[in-house]
Each structure stands twice: as C-alpha cells, then as structure tokens.
Design an enzyme around this catalytic site. Structure first.
Site, short mmCIF file in Angstrom:
data_model
loop_
_atom_site.label_atom_id
_atom_site.label_comp_id
_atom_site.label_asym_id
_atom_site.label_seq_id
_atom_site.Cartn_x
_atom_site.Cartn_y
_atom_site.Cartn_z
N GLY A 47 -20.58 -10.51 33.72
CA GLY A 47 -21.81 -11.29 33.65
C GLY A 47 -22.26 -11.69 35.04
N CYS A 48 -23.50 -12.13 35.14
CA CYS A 48 -24.06 -12.46 36.46
C CYS A 48 -23.45 -13.73 37.05
CB CYS A 48 -25.58 -12.57 36.37
SG CYS A 48 -26.21 -13.65 35.07
N TYR A 49 -23.47 -14.83 36.29
CA TYR A 49 -22.88 -16.07 36.80
C TYR A 49 -21.39 -15.88 37.09
CZ TYR A 49 -27.02 -18.72 35.20
OH TYR A 49 -28.28 -19.21 35.00
#
Length: 306
Positions: free
Chosen positions: A116-118
């Site tokens: 995921g990005c975060y």
C-alpha cells in the site's frame, strides 16, 4: 523469442490505468486486454488470467480473491495491488528494498502482493530500525500520512474529477479515525512492530503525492537521530529508487507532490536542536512507488528484466 504476456485485471481503475500507461510503450511485453463490456465477466477474465504470464490485479479485495480462484494455470503468476494478500503466508511482499533477499524472493514467487502507499512510506522508515534493534518492536509508534485525494478512495476521486458531491471536496481532512486503517497489518508485519501504531491518514485537495511521518522521543529509545539516520543510510545504500537525504541537506518544507510521476522514495531524519526528539519522514508518489510504479518494478523482477 515470445514476449511475456501481461494482463491488467481492472485496467479501467486509477492504478490499472497508470500501470498500463507505464507499460504501453514497451516493445518487450505483450499487453492483453479484455473487452470493456466483459470486464466483470468471470469467464472472460479467467481466459485472460490463464493466458497471461503475469496478471496484475487492480481490484477491490473480494474481486482479487476471485481472480486468484479463476487462475488455474500453474504457469500463470499474479501480482496483486489490493490489500487482500499482503500478509498472506503464500504471497511475497512486493517491497524489493525490504531486505537484500527480497528481490530474489519476488523473482521466484508465483504470487506477489504490491504494498500500500502509506505502508510503503512507514515500512521504509521503520523496518531498518526495528531490524537493527534501534526501535523496539513494542515501542508506541505514531504515524501520520498526508496524501493527495487519490489516496482517499473512489468517492473523493469522483468528487474532485467528476464533480460529484462529497462533503470533504477541496478540503484537508483526516479520516480512518477508528484507527484501524487497512494498511496497518502490513505495516506491523513488515515494519517489525508487535504493538499497533496509532496511524492517522489525511488527504488534501491535490491529486497525488504523499508524505508519511513518524515522530519519536529519543530519550525513550536511548538512541540519537544520527544513529537512526546512519541505519537508514546503511540499509538503502546502492538502491536505485530510494534516497536517504543527508541531515545537512534536509529541505525546510516537504512538498508531497515533488516525486509525482516517478517510482522514487525519499527518506529524511529531522533532529530537534535539543537532541531529544526526531521526525522521520518519507516522500513518494502514492500512485507511483505507492502503487503503479512499484507494480512495474515488481513485474520486471518477476520476469527477470531487472
């Protein structure tokens, strides 16, 4: 020699579109496409999933799980951009910079889960520190994420780009206030944490680009900001896509949009003058190293192209 066949299941979505754009001009790959009117037709999807050498799943979790069940050809490999399989024991986590062994694990895997990005930003900051014993696994960690609206889900994207109604359109908002964001499990597993961190995601009115920050009280850790910085420098030495800034070169302002359109990740350690506090920070494109760029990087590893 036959070109590897690539199918993007969910190519009409934000991540799928960006992956296709990154691959469209390449002469070393053959892209398979589904008839748009049949993109939710399981039989049509199954045909392509089993014809492809690698299928990239840009789907919600349930549809990604369905895609796995539809892929019966043992020679067909899967790269999943959803959250469905990120901590599944049969899947390799697609953050090549996690360890010296991770790229080879990705090369050999049939199933790879894109991060995921975060969590990409958080894991990049935390894993080298927990792995070296500088940050205890049970330390109370607070993570803040600041993303463009594409990091906030379909409703926010539609509100900004298609004019649909949304109460937070154009505003800076905090969300995930139940403190159970979907990126927490992978952040804990691959960030080396045994205690749940407090994670607060935030989105603003820009389209893409993000920063992730981790504030620390150094007295509780018994380490210096310089030691944390040295650990990050050592871990990411020689990496193509990850840069750890020197302490003297830290920018005074972190613009989350600086790396848009790239697969790059920048890491910073900001020490307080009193030596008692530090801020760890990561900057990346949430649609680049946080999604489509990472997917292409993993795809190249899976195909032996890098």
């Amino acid at each position: 020699m036959n070109k590897p066949k690539i199918f993007i299941d969910g190519e009409a979505g934000t991540t799928g579109l960006q992956i296709r754009e990154r691959l469209a001009g390449r002469s070393d790959l053959e892209l398979l496409s589904i008839d748009p009117v049949r993109r939710k037709d399981s039989a049509a999807r199954a045909e392509l999933l089993n014809a492809a050498d690698v299928s990239i799943l840009c789907l919600h979790d349930d549809a990604a799980r369905e895609a796995v069940s539809l892929t019966t050809n043992p020679a067909s490999r899967l790269l999943d951009a959803s959250t469905a399989h990120r901590i599944h024991p049969d899947w390799v986590f697609g953050f090549p910079e996690l360890s010296a062994e991770q790229p080879e694990k990705i090369r050999q895997a049939r199933y790879v889960a894109n991060p995921g990005c975060y969590s990409t930003g958080a894991i990049a900051l935390l894993a080298p520190l927990t792995g070296r014993g500088l940050l205890p696994a049970d330390f109370p960690v607070h993570i803040q994420g600041y993303s463009g609206y594409t990091g906030g889900g379909r409703a926010l994207v539609d509100a900004h780009e298609q004019g649909s109604a949304h109460p937070s359109k154009g505003a800076f908002i905090s969300y995930g206030l139940t403190l159970e964001h979907k990126h927490l499990p992978e952040t804990m597993v691959y960030g080396g944490l045994t205690r749940k961190p407090v994670f607060t995601p935030n989105v603003g009115g820009w389209a893409q680009g993000m920063t992730v920050t981790v504030p620390l009280h150094l007295a509780e850790l018994g380490v210096s900001a310089e030691a944390l910085h040295a650990a990050l420098k050592e871990h990411y030495a020689g990496q193509q896509y990850v840069k750890v800034f020197e302490l003297a070169d830290n920018p005074e302002i972190l613009d989350p949009q600086t790396l848009n359109g790239t697969n790059n990740l920048e890491l910073f350690v900001y020490p307080a003058a009193d030596g008692e506090r530090a801020l760890l920070a990561a900057r990346l494109d949430n649609l680049g190293k946080g999604a489509s760029g990472a997917a292409v990087q993993n795809l190249e590893l899976m195909l032996g192209l890098s």
